[in-house]
Design a protein around this motif. Sequence first.
Motif, PDB file in Angstrom:
ATOM      1  N   HIS A   1      -3.528   7.561  -2.894  1.00 37.61           N
ATOM      2  CA  HIS A   1      -3.095   6.259  -2.405  1.00 37.61           C
ATOM      3  C   HIS A   1      -3.201   5.247  -3.542  1.00 37.61           C
ATOM      4  O   HIS A   1      -3.874   5.490  -4.542  1.00 37.61           O
ATOM      5  CB  HIS A   1      -3.951   5.803  -1.220  1.00 37.61           C
ATOM      6  CG  HIS A   1      -3.677   6.572   0.037  1.00 37.61           C
ATOM      7  ND1 HIS A   1      -4.377   7.714   0.372  1.00 37.61           N
ATOM      8  CD2 HIS A   1      -2.779   6.372   1.031  1.00 37.61           C
ATOM      9  CE1 HIS A   1      -3.918   8.191   1.523  1.00 37.61           C
ATOM     10  NE2 HIS A   1      -2.949   7.389   1.941  1.00 37.61           N
ATOM     11  N   GLY A   2      -2.540   4.139  -3.347  1.00 37.21           N
ATOM     12  CA  GLY A   2      -2.610   3.102  -4.355  1.00 37.21           C
ATOM     13  C   GLY A   2      -1.976   1.825  -3.846  1.00 37.21           C
ATOM     14  O   GLY A   2      -1.623   1.710  -2.670  1.00 37.21           O
ATOM     15  N   MET A   3      -1.844   0.850  -4.737  1.00 33.66           N
ATOM     16  CA  MET A   3      -1.138  -0.382  -4.396  1.00 33.66           C
ATOM     17  C   MET A   3      -0.040  -0.595  -5.432  1.00 33.66           C
ATOM     18  O   MET A   3      -0.188  -0.256  -6.606  1.00 33.66           O
ATOM     19  CB  MET A   3      -2.091  -1.568  -4.318  1.00 33.66           C
ATOM     20  CG  MET A   3      -2.946  -1.820  -5.527  1.00 33.66           C
ATOM     21  SD  MET A   3      -4.181  -3.092  -5.180  1.00 33.66           S
ATOM     22  CE  MET A   3      -4.894  -3.320  -6.821  1.00 33.66           C
ATOM     23  N   MET A   4       1.065  -1.115  -4.953  1.00 36.52           N
ATOM     24  CA  MET A   4       2.261  -1.235  -5.788  1.00 36.52           C
ATOM     25  C   MET A   4       2.777  -2.668  -5.759  1.00 36.52           C
ATOM     26  O   MET A   4       2.821  -3.295  -4.699  1.00 36.52           O
ATOM     27  CB  MET A   4       3.346  -0.292  -5.255  1.00 36.52           C
ATOM     28  CG  MET A   4       4.679  -0.378  -5.975  1.00 36.52           C
ATOM     29  SD  MET A   4       5.893   0.761  -5.256  1.00 36.52           S
ATOM     30  CE  MET A   4       6.280  -0.111  -3.737  1.00 36.52           C
ATOM     31  N   ASN A   5       3.162  -3.165  -6.915  1.00 39.13           N
ATOM     32  CA  ASN A   5       3.767  -4.493  -6.993  1.00 39.13           C
ATOM     33  C   ASN A   5       5.242  -4.364  -7.358  1.00 39.13           C
ATOM     34  O   ASN A   5       5.613  -3.679  -8.318  1.00 39.13           O
ATOM     35  CB  ASN A   5       3.070  -5.359  -8.046  1.00 39.13           C
ATOM     36  CG  ASN A   5       3.598  -6.792  -8.047  1.00 39.13           C
ATOM     37  OD1 ASN A   5       3.249  -7.574  -7.171  1.00 39.13           O
ATOM     38  ND2 ASN A   5       4.445  -7.122  -9.019  1.00 39.13           N
ATOM     39  N   ILE A   6       6.066  -5.015  -6.558  1.00 39.88           N
ATOM     40  CA  ILE A   6       7.488  -5.147  -6.880  1.00 39.88           C
ATOM     41  C   ILE A   6       7.710  -6.605  -7.250  1.00 39.88           C
ATOM     42  O   ILE A   6       7.413  -7.503  -6.452  1.00 39.88           O
ATOM     43  CB  ILE A   6       8.380  -4.773  -5.687  1.00 39.88           C
ATOM     44  CG1 ILE A   6       8.139  -3.332  -5.244  1.00 39.88           C
ATOM     45  CG2 ILE A   6       9.857  -4.965  -6.048  1.00 39.88           C
ATOM     46  CD1 ILE A   6       8.897  -2.932  -3.990  1.00 39.88           C
ATOM     47  N   GLY A   7       8.181  -6.863  -8.460  1.00 39.13           N
ATOM     48  CA  GLY A   7       8.400  -8.254  -8.843  1.00 39.13           C
ATOM     49  C   GLY A   7       8.426  -8.468 -10.332  1.00 39.13           C
ATOM     50  O   GLY A   7       8.686  -7.539 -11.112  1.00 39.13           O
ATOM     51  N   PHE A   8       8.105  -9.699 -10.742  1.00 40.33           N
ATOM     52  CA  PHE A   8       8.304 -10.127 -12.127  1.00 40.33           C
ATOM     53  C   PHE A   8       7.012 -10.408 -12.902  1.00 40.33           C
ATOM     54  O   PHE A   8       7.067 -10.849 -14.047  1.00 40.33           O
ATOM     55  CB  PHE A   8       9.183 -11.394 -12.139  1.00 40.33           C
ATOM     56  CG  PHE A   8      10.593 -11.141 -11.709  1.00 40.33           C
ATOM     57  CD1 PHE A   8      11.575 -10.814 -12.629  1.00 40.33           C
ATOM     58  CD2 PHE A   8      10.934 -11.199 -10.367  1.00 40.33           C
ATOM     59  CE1 PHE A   8      12.885 -10.573 -12.233  1.00 40.33           C
ATOM     60  CE2 PHE A   8      12.242 -10.960  -9.950  1.00 40.33           C
ATOM     61  CZ  PHE A   8      13.218 -10.646 -10.885  1.00 40.33           C
ATOM     62  N   ASN A   9       5.858 -10.181 -12.284  1.00 43.70           N
ATOM     63  CA  ASN A   9       4.578 -10.446 -12.959  1.00 43.70           C
ATOM     64  C   ASN A   9       4.525 -11.864 -13.546  1.00 43.70           C
ATOM     65  O   ASN A   9       4.335 -12.046 -14.763  1.00 43.70           O
ATOM     66  CB  ASN A   9       4.323  -9.424 -14.083  1.00 43.70           C
ATOM     67  CG  ASN A   9       4.226  -8.010 -13.550  1.00 43.70           C
ATOM     68  OD1 ASN A   9       3.467  -7.747 -12.627  1.00 43.70           O
ATOM     69  ND2 ASN A   9       5.009  -7.113 -14.109  1.00 43.70           N
TER      70      ASN A   9
ATOM     71  N   VAL B   1       0.872  -1.169   0.000  1.00 38.55           N
ATOM     72  CA  VAL B   1       0.000   0.000   0.000  1.00 38.55           C
ATOM     73  C   VAL B   1       0.915   1.226   0.000  1.00 38.55           C
ATOM     74  O   VAL B   1       1.865   1.309   0.788  1.00 38.55           O
ATOM     75  CB  VAL B   1      -0.904   0.037   1.248  1.00 38.55           C
ATOM     76  CG1 VAL B   1      -1.847   1.232   1.183  1.00 38.55           C
ATOM     77  CG2 VAL B   1      -1.694  -1.263   1.376  1.00 38.55           C
ATOM     78  N   VAL B   2       0.625   2.189  -0.893  1.00 37.52           N
ATOM     79  CA  VAL B   2       1.517   3.340  -1.042  1.00 37.52           C
ATOM     80  C   VAL B   2       0.733   4.650  -1.076  1.00 37.52           C
ATOM     81  O   VAL B   2      -0.493   4.661  -1.235  1.00 37.52           O
ATOM     82  CB  VAL B   2       2.353   3.220  -2.342  1.00 37.52           C
ATOM     83  CG1 VAL B   2       3.247   1.992  -2.304  1.00 37.52           C
ATOM     84  CG2 VAL B   2       1.460   3.198  -3.580  1.00 37.52           C
TER      85      VAL B   2
ATOM     86  N   GLU C   1      -9.025  -0.574   3.272  1.00 37.95           N
ATOM     87  CA  GLU C   1      -9.274  -0.767   4.699  1.00 37.95           C
ATOM     88  C   GLU C   1      -8.101  -0.254   5.530  1.00 37.95           C
ATOM     89  O   GLU C   1      -8.298   0.440   6.539  1.00 37.95           O
ATOM     90  CB  GLU C   1      -9.487  -2.257   4.991  1.00 37.95           C
ATOM     91  CG  GLU C   1     -10.833  -2.803   4.570  1.00 37.95           C
ATOM     92  CD  GLU C   1     -10.932  -4.303   4.806  1.00 37.95           C
ATOM     93  OE1 GLU C   1     -10.088  -4.833   5.582  1.00 37.95           O
ATOM     94  OE2 GLU C   1     -11.817  -4.941   4.213  1.00 37.95           O
ATOM     95  N   LEU C   2      -6.888  -0.591   5.120  1.00 36.29           N
ATOM     96  CA  LEU C   2      -5.694  -0.149   5.849  1.00 36.29           C
ATOM     97  C   LEU C   2      -5.553   1.366   5.804  1.00 36.29           C
ATOM     98  O   LEU C   2      -5.184   2.001   6.800  1.00 36.29           O
ATOM     99  CB  LEU C   2      -4.457  -0.821   5.259  1.00 36.29           C
ATOM    100  CG  LEU C   2      -4.325  -2.317   5.516  1.00 36.29           C
ATOM    101  CD1 LEU C   2      -3.193  -2.905   4.648  1.00 36.29           C
ATOM    102  CD2 LEU C   2      -4.030  -2.588   6.989  1.00 36.29           C
ATOM    103  N   ILE C   3      -5.854   1.957   4.655  1.00 32.71           N
ATOM    104  CA  ILE C   3      -5.763   3.415   4.515  1.00 32.71           C
ATOM    105  C   ILE C   3      -6.776   4.107   5.420  1.00 32.71           C
ATOM    106  O   ILE C   3      -6.472   5.120   6.074  1.00 32.71           O
ATOM    107  CB  ILE C   3      -5.989   3.830   3.039  1.00 32.71           C
ATOM    108  CG1 ILE C   3      -4.818   3.337   2.181  1.00 32.71           C
ATOM    109  CG2 ILE C   3      -6.153   5.334   2.916  1.00 32.71           C
ATOM    110  CD1 ILE C   3      -5.133   3.312   0.695  1.00 32.71           C
ATOM    111  N   SER C   4      -7.979   3.551   5.517  1.00 31.71           N
ATOM    112  CA  SER C   4      -9.029   4.168   6.327  1.00 31.71           C
ATOM    113  C   SER C   4      -8.695   4.144   7.811  1.00 31.71           C
ATOM    114  O   SER C   4      -9.167   4.970   8.586  1.00 31.71           O
ATOM    115  CB  SER C   4     -10.369   3.463   6.092  1.00 31.71           C
ATOM    116  OG  SER C   4     -10.340   2.147   6.621  1.00 31.71           O
TER     117      SER C   4
END
Length: 309
Positions: free
Chosen positions: A238-246, A227-228, A305-308
Amino acid sequence: METIQDISHFKGIGHQTAITIGTFDGVHLGHRKILERLINDAKSSGLKSTVLTFFPHPRMVLQKDADIQLLNTLEEKKQILARMGLDYLIVHPFTKKFSRLSATEFVRDILVNSLKAKKIIIGYDHRFGRNRNANIQDLIAFGNTLDFEVEEIPVQEIDEVSVSSTKIRKALLEGDIVTANDYLNYPYMLTGTITKGKGLGKQFGFPTANLHIAEDYKLIPKNGVYVVQSEIQGKQYHGMMNIGFNPTVSGTEKSIEINFFDFDGNLYGQKIQVGLLHRIRDEHKFETVDELQRQLKKDRNHSLELISK
């Protein structure tokens, strides 16, 4: 705060300084104790608070095979220090030639003659000069001769700084962003430029911005979904971020992709900074794209939910 590139440019400034020296990677809670003392002491003594740091990191120059990973890029460090109320940040290019300065040359020519040091706040274990052969006792002796005061940072505080840096790196590499942020006292940040990706996220209903980080020494946290938050065009998103190789779509190169909530605009070519708030899961390979889409919806709801909270 005024940032000065190269000690030689610190000229014509009619103020004496209170100085500390170090890399201050992360500018975390341990560092802040030292920096706050520097800033407060400088104000009460009529001096200008000054940090002398080096770039490239000395290990990049003296140990070229060192696989160094830093918590801050130079620009990120500047931002954090500026917010603390420092007067001067001096970023001096670290070279092999500079590393060969004798202790006398470093103290007399750099600290006293160039930087007008009247007080130096430094750790008990600080070493300087060619081959790092001088210590704090030598610095105190120089101070008696060259008329500056030396304040020693106690062993306990230096150990706290060391432990904090180690724990932050370890936490980030394990994906424990909450612990890392607690030690940093701010959300761990990634700064880069938005580049064009394959556009697959948009096809799934989750358009993503691909973040390219130019500095290869920047520590990237453990692969997974985070969560970013980010300030874009003066507004917080706010948003969600993926670090990786898909892996679900047969990705082969590591990427950092962000799906911003409630943002509709073109970010290509823009430089943005992302703060990491929570890590919600590992990166997985799903059997189908439909499965991935269902998981992304769950991730979004979990993130909100986490952001709230």
